[in-house]
Scaffold this active site. Structure first.
Site, PDB file in Angstrom:
ATOM      1  N   CYS A   1      -0.933   3.819  -6.553  1.00 59.08           N
ATOM      2  CA  CYS A   1      -1.789   3.219  -5.528  1.00 59.08           C
ATOM      3  C   CYS A   1      -2.027   1.795  -6.002  1.00 59.08           C
ATOM      4  O   CYS A   1      -2.305   1.575  -7.189  1.00 59.08           O
ATOM      5  CB  CYS A   1      -3.111   3.980  -5.428  1.00 59.08           C
ATOM      6  SG  CYS A   1      -4.402   3.105  -4.504  1.00 59.08           S
TER       7      CYS A   1
ATOM      8  N   CYS B   1       0.873  -1.177   0.000  1.00 54.50           N
ATOM      9  CA  CYS B   1       0.000   0.000   0.000  1.00 54.50           C
ATOM     10  C   CYS B   1       0.911   1.229   0.000  1.00 54.50           C
ATOM     11  O   CYS B   1       1.718   1.399   0.931  1.00 54.50           O
ATOM     12  CB  CYS B   1      -0.867  -0.033   1.257  1.00 54.50           C
ATOM     13  SG  CYS B   1      -1.910   1.412   1.498  1.00 54.50           S
TER      14      CYS B   1
HETATM   15  N1  DGL Z   1      -3.846   0.589  -2.045  1.00 50.67           N
HETATM   16  C1  DGL Z   1      -3.645   1.783  -1.273  1.00 50.67           C
HETATM   17  C2  DGL Z   1      -2.424   2.520  -1.818  1.00 50.67           C
HETATM   18  O1  DGL Z   1      -1.598   1.910  -2.464  1.00 50.67           O
HETATM   19  C3  DGL Z   1      -4.916   2.564  -1.176  1.00 50.67           C
HETATM   20  C4  DGL Z   1      -4.974   3.474  -0.004  1.00 50.67           C
HETATM   21  C5  DGL Z   1      -6.344   3.865   0.442  1.00 50.67           C
HETATM   22  O2  DGL Z   1      -7.016   3.031   1.039  1.00 50.67           O
HETATM   23  O3  DGL Z   1      -6.725   5.024   0.223  1.00 50.67           O
HETATM   24  O4  DGL Z   1      -2.228   3.687  -1.594  1.00 50.67           O
END
Ligand code: DGL
Length: 260
Positions: A190, A79
């Protein structure tokens, strides 16, 4: 310190605010199909990208603690948002276990782009954090880089929307102020966004290259396991376990669908 058979056969832990980190775990499975994997998605608390840094830090520490209790040999913070908020403190706290993070793959984008604009799609928090500012500074001279915060996109993907009119409209709105013909690369900063690659290409046209950090992160994981002598036994087929803080079968089903 990491030597010994018992370490090698332990699973690798993956964590994300929701289902996004599966895009990274998928790459790791491709590179190391013999390993066992445990995935923890915190969909109950997603999205992280619009929370405070302290909130994300606390949630990330809780998730790491959960994975470590499951007996993992390494933790991947799959993440970008959690990495930017908590990776330094996590590494300082859990010194005995390799912790791998992810950041927007700006380097390959700069190398591949032909002088056009590079758009970085990410959550508001990732783009506002110190880590990203440093990354930007490193390449600011070499390319025309435009950060594009995409609040709302994680929610769509968490609800299982990976195609269709609603998503296309969302993306059209996000890109409305950018001249699409001048874009040479888009960094998917993301881990949720690789699941909507097709829709992004539909909106931008095929010319813009889409780049995500999953390959770099999976390679870094393999390198770290190798360096610590804790790679698993290549002759076997690994197993996958998926946990989610949202006690709902739908999110588990969505997780397996995204892994396919
Ligand atoms: N998959 C997360 C990232 O890489 C998402 C973060 C979120 O929940 O806003 O930033």
């Amino acid at each position: 310190m990491y030597m010994g058979k018992s370490e090698n056969i332990k699973p690798i832990g993956f964590f994300d605010s929701g289902v996004g980190g599966l895009s990274v775990m998928k790459k790791a499975i491709e590179f190391m199909p013999w390993e066992d994997y445990i995935y923890f998605g915190d969909s109950k608390n997603a999205p992280y990208g619009t929370k405070t840094v302290d909130e994300v830090k606390e949630l990330t520490f809780n998730a790491a603690e959960f994975l470590i209790k499951q007996g993992v040999k390494a933790v991947v913070i799959a993440c970008n948002t959690a990495t930017s908020a908590a990776i330094d403190e996590l590494r300082a706290h859990y010194k005995e276990i390799p912790i791998i993070g992810i950041e927007p793959a700006l380097k390959p984008a700069v190398e591949l782009s032909d002088g056009g604009k590079i758009i970085i799609m990410a959550t508001p928090m990732t783009l506002a954090e110190k880590k990203f500012k440093k990354l930007m500074d490193r390449y600011a001279e070499e390319a025309d880089i435009i950060p594009l915060p995409c609040a709302g996109l994680v929610e769509l993907i968490e609800s299982g929307v990976t195609e269709g009119d609603e998503l296309i409209q969302f993306l059209e709105d996000k890109f409305q102020d950018i001249d699409k013909d001048t874009i040479s690369a888009v960094v998917l900063g993301c881990t949720h966004y690789p699941f909507v690659k097709k829709a992004i290409s539909k909106v931008l046209g095929e010319k813009a290259i889409l780049i995500d950090g999953s390959e770099g992160t999976a390679k870094e994981l393999r390198r770290r396991l190798g360096k610590n002598g804790i790679l698993g036994d290549k002759g076997r087929k690994g197993q996958i376990k998926i946990y989610n803080s949202l006690k709902d079968n739908k999110v588990i089903e969505l997780s397996y669908r995204l892994l396919e």
